[in-house]
Motif scaffolding. Structure first.
Motif, short mmCIF file in Angstrom:
data_model
loop_
_atom_site.label_atom_id
_atom_site.label_comp_id
_atom_site.label_asym_id
_atom_site.label_seq_id
_atom_site.Cartn_x
_atom_site.Cartn_y
_atom_site.Cartn_z
N ARG A 108 76.25 16.53 -3.90
CA ARG A 108 75.52 17.65 -3.28
C ARG A 108 75.40 18.78 -4.31
O ARG A 108 76.22 18.88 -5.23
CB ARG A 108 76.26 18.14 -2.04
CG ARG A 108 76.25 17.14 -0.89
CD ARG A 108 76.94 17.73 0.34
NE ARG A 108 76.97 16.78 1.43
CZ ARG A 108 75.98 16.65 2.33
NH1 ARG A 108 74.91 17.43 2.23
NH2 ARG A 108 76.07 15.77 3.30
N ALA A 109 74.37 19.59 -4.15
CA ALA A 109 74.16 20.72 -5.05
C ALA A 109 73.84 21.97 -4.23
O ALA A 109 72.68 22.37 -4.11
CB ALA A 109 73.03 20.42 -6.03
N PRO A 110 74.87 22.59 -3.61
CA PRO A 110 74.63 23.77 -2.78
C PRO A 110 74.04 24.92 -3.60
O PRO A 110 74.53 25.25 -4.68
CB PRO A 110 76.02 24.12 -2.25
CG PRO A 110 76.98 23.49 -3.21
CD PRO A 110 76.31 22.25 -3.70
N GLY A 111 72.98 25.50 -3.09
CA GLY A 111 72.35 26.62 -3.76
C GLY A 111 71.37 26.23 -4.84
O GLY A 111 70.75 27.11 -5.44
N LEU A 112 71.20 24.94 -5.10
CA LEU A 112 70.28 24.49 -6.16
C LEU A 112 68.97 24.04 -5.52
O LEU A 112 68.95 23.21 -4.60
CB LEU A 112 70.90 23.34 -6.95
CG LEU A 112 70.23 23.00 -8.30
CD1 LEU A 112 70.39 24.14 -9.28
CD2 LEU A 112 70.84 21.72 -8.87
N LYS A 113 67.87 24.59 -5.98
CA LYS A 113 66.56 24.23 -5.45
C LYS A 113 66.09 22.95 -6.14
O LYS A 113 65.99 22.88 -7.36
CB LYS A 113 65.55 25.35 -5.71
CG LYS A 113 65.91 26.67 -5.04
CD LYS A 113 64.91 27.75 -5.44
CE LYS A 113 65.31 29.10 -4.86
NZ LYS A 113 64.36 30.18 -5.28
N LEU A 114 65.79 21.93 -5.33
CA LEU A 114 65.37 20.64 -5.84
C LEU A 114 63.95 20.35 -5.41
O LEU A 114 63.45 20.86 -4.40
CB LEU A 114 66.30 19.53 -5.33
CG LEU A 114 67.77 19.64 -5.72
CD1 LEU A 114 68.57 18.52 -5.06
CD2 LEU A 114 67.96 19.60 -7.23
N GLU A 115 63.28 19.51 -6.18
CA GLU A 115 61.94 19.08 -5.81
C GLU A 115 62.04 18.06 -4.68
O GLU A 115 62.95 17.22 -4.67
CB GLU A 115 61.22 18.47 -7.02
CG GLU A 115 59.78 18.12 -6.76
CD GLU A 115 59.01 17.85 -8.04
OE1 GLU A 115 58.23 16.88 -8.07
OE2 GLU A 115 59.17 18.62 -9.01
N THR A 116 61.13 18.13 -3.75
CA THR A 116 61.12 17.19 -2.62
C THR A 116 59.77 16.50 -2.55
O THR A 116 58.76 16.98 -3.08
CB THR A 116 61.40 17.91 -1.29
OG1 THR A 116 60.42 18.95 -1.13
CG2 THR A 116 62.79 18.52 -1.28
N SER A 117 59.76 15.35 -1.89
CA SER A 117 58.53 14.59 -1.74
C SER A 117 57.64 15.22 -0.68
O SER A 117 58.11 15.65 0.38
CB SER A 117 58.87 13.14 -1.35
OG SER A 117 57.71 12.38 -1.21
N ASP A 118 56.35 15.31 -0.96
CA ASP A 118 55.41 15.88 -0.01
C ASP A 118 55.12 14.93 1.15
O ASP A 118 54.72 15.37 2.23
CB ASP A 118 54.09 16.23 -0.71
CG ASP A 118 54.26 17.35 -1.73
OD1 ASP A 118 55.19 18.16 -1.54
OD2 ASP A 118 53.49 17.40 -2.71
N ALA A 119 55.29 13.63 0.94
CA ALA A 119 55.02 12.66 2.00
C ALA A 119 56.10 12.74 3.07
O ALA A 119 57.27 13.02 2.78
CB ALA A 119 54.95 11.26 1.41
N PRO A 120 55.75 12.50 4.32
CA PRO A 120 56.75 12.53 5.40
C PRO A 120 57.70 11.35 5.28
O PRO A 120 57.33 10.28 4.79
CB PRO A 120 55.90 12.45 6.67
CG PRO A 120 54.64 11.78 6.23
CD PRO A 120 54.39 12.24 4.83
N ARG A 121 58.92 11.56 5.74
CA ARG A 121 59.91 10.49 5.69
C ARG A 121 59.52 9.40 6.67
O ARG A 121 59.21 9.68 7.83
CB ARG A 121 61.29 11.03 6.02
CG ARG A 121 62.42 10.03 5.74
CD ARG A 121 63.76 10.67 5.92
NE ARG A 121 63.99 11.05 7.32
CZ ARG A 121 64.95 11.86 7.72
NH1 ARG A 121 65.74 12.42 6.81
NH2 ARG A 121 65.11 12.15 8.99
N PRO A 122 59.53 8.14 6.23
CA PRO A 122 59.14 7.04 7.12
C PRO A 122 60.04 6.97 8.34
O PRO A 122 61.23 7.32 8.29
CB PRO A 122 59.30 5.80 6.24
CG PRO A 122 59.23 6.30 4.84
CD PRO A 122 59.84 7.66 4.87
N ALA A 123 59.47 6.51 9.43
CA ALA A 123 60.24 6.36 10.66
C ALA A 123 61.33 5.32 10.46
O ALA A 123 61.11 4.27 9.87
CB ALA A 123 59.31 5.94 11.79
N GLY A 124 62.50 5.65 10.93
CA GLY A 124 63.63 4.74 10.79
C GLY A 124 64.42 4.91 9.51
O GLY A 124 65.48 4.30 9.34
N GLU A 125 63.90 5.71 8.58
CA GLU A 125 64.61 5.96 7.31
C GLU A 125 65.78 6.89 7.59
O GLU A 125 65.63 7.97 8.13
CB GLU A 125 63.68 6.59 6.29
CG GLU A 125 64.31 6.80 4.93
CD GLU A 125 64.47 5.51 4.16
OE1 GLU A 125 65.40 5.43 3.34
OE2 GLU A 125 63.68 4.58 4.37
#
Length: 423
Positions: free
Chosen positions: A90-107
């Protein structure tokens, strides 16, 4: 008169034929020296390729710990090794890049942390070694960092969080029980873009980090290595290392031993072909030179039959006549060798730039191909005393072969038969 003095007078009296022999000998010596220079240059280039490129052997096994990887890395076959351990802290306080696509159902939700890879030397990673990924500021991780709490971050994460060499970040284990502060020692750039499909943050190229493998203890990855990469000098050594790895880890389920020798083959094998070509040229020139000079000496002996008959009649021994012709040819080898050395010094650069590069089949272009190692420095063609000694020795052998074989005919001659004009 001493046969050596007669040889000197004979060379002076027959200036035209002496110049012809000198010219032929100079050409033979120049070609011989060129062959030796080419062969030695390729040998040095091959040794440099083995040292700088080598062969990568990747070992995977279950279980495979850092201690086992280090034990295998102490093998005399191994020049460098790089154990690799991947985890997701984990990286508390660290801004990370995230995927723009929605998380698949069931993931299932995953730890929203960076991808942290423990290494011994970051420069041994394939992307860094090939230049695909580069350090833009700071420095890479080396074996000297060992267990130090230092980290390399990707340039996009560094820009998003205002990080640079000397700054610190905090990483914790997935259960948040262990917390460690890391110093940023380097920022690297990975050209890979964020993929369109959804991916967890730890798998995105912008969120990758590298740290010494010892610094990951307590952050969740455990002791099971993902893999270890061993740098060897040749594929033959890779086969020997496989035996050692099987003995250490067992050849059962989960054991894998992969060899990546593409860059080695792309650059070393063409050099070996050039070396074989140069060796064949040396032998061809030596045999051809001996044959040509032998024919010329044989014709010269036939023209000097009257001289030989007179010397026989005066009681001269046959071996001295053979020695006279040998001295005449050998005496021409010295100035011929000087001319060859001068020519090699003037034309060495052209041999370097054209012949070697052309014969190696464009290995410099192959070195810049994806997945290849860094480009080798251009081969150096230089005349050394050792090369001159080899040419001198070979030339002496040619001179002896060119005079001793025709000289057998002198030993079979008789003064009376020569003087009366019959064999």
């Amino acid at each position: 008169m001493n046969f050596a003095k007669r040889a000197a007078y004979s060379l002076i009296a027959r200036k035209g034929k002496s110049a012809l022999l000198l010219g032929i000998f100079a050409v033979v010596c120049t070609l011989l020296l060129g062959g030796f220079l080419l062969r030695d240059a390729t040998a040095r280039q091959e040794a440099e390729a083995q040292r700088r490129i080598g062969v990568d052997a990747t070992v995977r096994g279950e279980p495979f710990t850092e201690r086992q990887a280090a034990k295998l890395g102490r093998s005399p076959l191994v020049e460098r090794y790089n154990p690799i351990l991947r985890g997701t802290p984990r990286a508390p306080g660290l801004k990370l890049e995230t995927s723009d696509a929605p998380r698949p159902a069931g993931e299932k939700p995953t730890t929203a942390g960076p991808g942290l890879t423990g290494v011994r030397e970051s420069e041994m990673l394939l992307d860094f070694a090939t230049g695909r990924t580069t350090v833009t500021s700071g420095r890479a991780i080396t074996a000297a960092d060992a267990d130090r709490a230092v980290v390399m971050v990707e340039v996009r994460t560094a820009e998003k969080n205002g990080l640079g060499p000397g700054d610190r970040i905090t990483l914790t284990s997935p259960d948040s029980r262990t917390e460690k502060s890391f110093e940023v020692i380097g920022v690297f750039e990975d050209p890979a873009r964020t993929p369109d499909p959804w991916m967890p943050p730890a798998d995105l190229p912008a969120n990758q980090m590298y740290a010494p493998i010892g610094a990951l203890r307590g952050l969740g990855p455990g002791e099971q290595l993902t893999e270890a990469v061993y740098k060897l000098r040749s594929p033959e050594q890779a086969r020997a290392l496989r035996t050692g790895a099987e003995h250490l880890l067992g050849a059962g389920k989960g054991f894998r031993f992969d060899v990546n020798d593409k860059a080695y083959r792309d650059q070393v094998q063409p050099l070996r072909r050039v070396g074989a070509f140069a060796n064949a040229v040396v032998w061809l020139i030596a045999v051809a030179g001996a044959v040509v000079l032998g024919l010329i000496v044989m014709l010269t002996i036939r023209e000097r039959r009257d001289e030989l008959g007179m010397l026989f009649a005066l009681g001269e021994k046959k071996w001295k006549l053979v020695g006279q012709h040998t001295v005449e040819v050998v005496a021409l080898a010295v100035p011929a060798l000087i001319l060859a050395a001068t020519a090699a010094g003037l034309l060495g650069g052209q041999l370097d730039d054209r012949l070697l590069d052309r014969q190696s089949g464009g290995r410099m272009a192959a070195a810049r191909a994806p997945g290849a190692a860094a480009e080798l420095p251009p081969p150096e063609v230089r005349v050394t005393p050792r090369d001159l000694a080899k040419v001198a020795g070979t030339s002496l052998g040619i001179a002896l072969a060119a005079t001793v074989v025709p000289g057998i005919g002198i030993l079979r001659l008789h003064p009376r038969s020569i003087l009366v004009g019959s064999d």
